[in-house]
Design a protein around this motif. Structure first.
Motif, PDB file in Angstrom:
ATOM      1  N   ARG A 120       0.826  -1.199   0.000  1.00 57.16           N
ATOM      2  CA  ARG A 120       0.000   0.000   0.000  1.00 57.16           C
ATOM      3  C   ARG A 120       0.869   1.262   0.000  1.00 57.16           C
ATOM      4  NH1 ARG A 120      -2.163   3.014   4.394  1.00 57.16           N
ATOM      5  NH2 ARG A 120      -3.906   4.349   3.725  1.00 57.16           N
ATOM      6  N   THR A 122       1.019   4.739   1.185  1.00 56.73           N
ATOM      7  CA  THR A 122       0.399   5.677   2.112  1.00 56.73           C
ATOM      8  C   THR A 122       0.723   7.103   1.687  1.00 56.73           C
ATOM      9  OG1 THR A 122       2.317   5.737   3.592  1.00 56.73           O
ATOM     10  CG2 THR A 122       0.674   4.004   3.970  1.00 56.73           C
ATOM     11  N   PRO A 123      -0.090   8.081   2.087  1.00 54.07           N
ATOM     12  CA  PRO A 123       0.208   9.484   1.738  1.00 54.07           C
ATOM     13  C   PRO A 123       1.583   9.931   2.204  1.00 54.07           C
ATOM     14  CG  PRO A 123      -2.044   9.280   2.544  1.00 54.07           C
ATOM     15  CD  PRO A 123      -1.393   7.946   2.769  1.00 54.07           C
ATOM     16  N   SER A 124       2.013   9.466   3.384  1.00 55.59           N
ATOM     17  CA  SER A 124       3.320   9.888   3.882  1.00 55.59           C
ATOM     18  C   SER A 124       4.453   9.314   3.040  1.00 55.59           C
ATOM     19  CB  SER A 124       3.483   9.458   5.346  1.00 55.59           C
ATOM     20  OG  SER A 124       3.403   8.045   5.473  1.00 55.59           O
ATOM     21  N   VAL A 125       4.307   8.050   2.616  1.00 52.09           N
ATOM     22  CA  VAL A 125       5.328   7.443   1.763  1.00 52.09           C
ATOM     23  C   VAL A 125       5.376   8.151   0.411  1.00 52.09           C
ATOM     24  CG1 VAL A 125       5.895   5.359   0.443  1.00 52.09           C
ATOM     25  CG2 VAL A 125       5.313   5.181   2.860  1.00 52.09           C
TER      26      VAL A 125
END
Length: 227
Positions: A120, A122-125
């Motif tokens: 997945r 994620t927005p932070s990644v």
């Protein structure tokens, strides 16, 4: 793995791209600036691995380091037939759960990073990876959709030639594509591309391009390989 890639990064940075990362002449028609903008994100959907590899061919010819992360079973012979100089390609086929760390380490040291996320996003990644590519000047080419991508390349349809009436040899593949995105790429355009044609070349599908395409893509001719 992350420590090893971080140690390798300074060596890769010896050949950084210029204002634009070059692509094969036929692929220039897909891009608003006729090349890849360092620090930009390009998303490719529906096209398989061949189109992503083709986007790195001219860059490796020019001495730019590229990397492919998450492409298990990547066909290196097929990549070479498309014109990719394998000595300039770093491959991490199965990064597993560490794919964000591997991708960020390679984005800091290569000119083009091909990425197929194995988990997945994620927005932070996504934010961290985009920030690193902008800082380092790496072009991030993602297999699949990516929020905020500067350029979006979508394969609308693909057909093979050579099968005939249920038998024969696959000789050529034609892709009907739609290119769009943000900024200078906002105006959508449809392009039909041979990847490859019957001679193993990558070229635009229109009559006037046949002769020129054969000349300009001579470096990428080879036996047909499915990717």
């Amino acid at each position: 793995m992350e420590a090893s890639l971080a140690a390798l990064a300074p060596q890769l940075q010896l050949a950084r791209p210029g204002p634009l990362v070059p692509v094969l002449p036929a692929l220039e028609h897909l891009l608003p600036e006729r090349g890849l903008r360092p620090g930009a994100v390009v998303s490719v959907t529906g096209g398989g691995t061949a189109l992503l590899l083709a986007l790195t061919a001219a860059a490796t010819m020019a001495g730019t380091w590229c990397a492919a992360v998450g492409f298990e079973g990547l066909g290196l012979l097929a990549a070479a037939e498309l014109g990719v100089h394998l000595e300039r390609l770093v491959v991490v086929e199965t990064p597993g759960e560490q794919w964000p760390q591997v991708a960020t380490a390679l984005a800091d040291g290569t000119g083009i990073l091909l990425l197929r996320p194995t988990g997945r996003v994620t927005p932070s990644v996504a934010e961290k990876l985009v920030s690193i590519t902008r800082r380092s000047g790496c072009v991030l080419v993602v297999d699949g959709p990516w929020p905020g991508a500067r350029v979006r390349l979508e394969v609308m349809a693909r057909t093979w030639e050579g099968v005939g009436q249920g038998r024969g040899r696959l000789r050529a593949r034609r892709l009907r594509m739609r290119a769009g995105g943000r900024g200078s790429a906002a105006r959508e355009r449809d392009v039909t591309l041979w990847l490859p044609d019957a001679d193993g070349a990558v070229r635009i599908d229109h009559p006037d391009a046949h002769r020129a395409g054969r000349r300009s893509t001579s470096a990428v001719r080879g036996p047909l390989a499915m990717v």
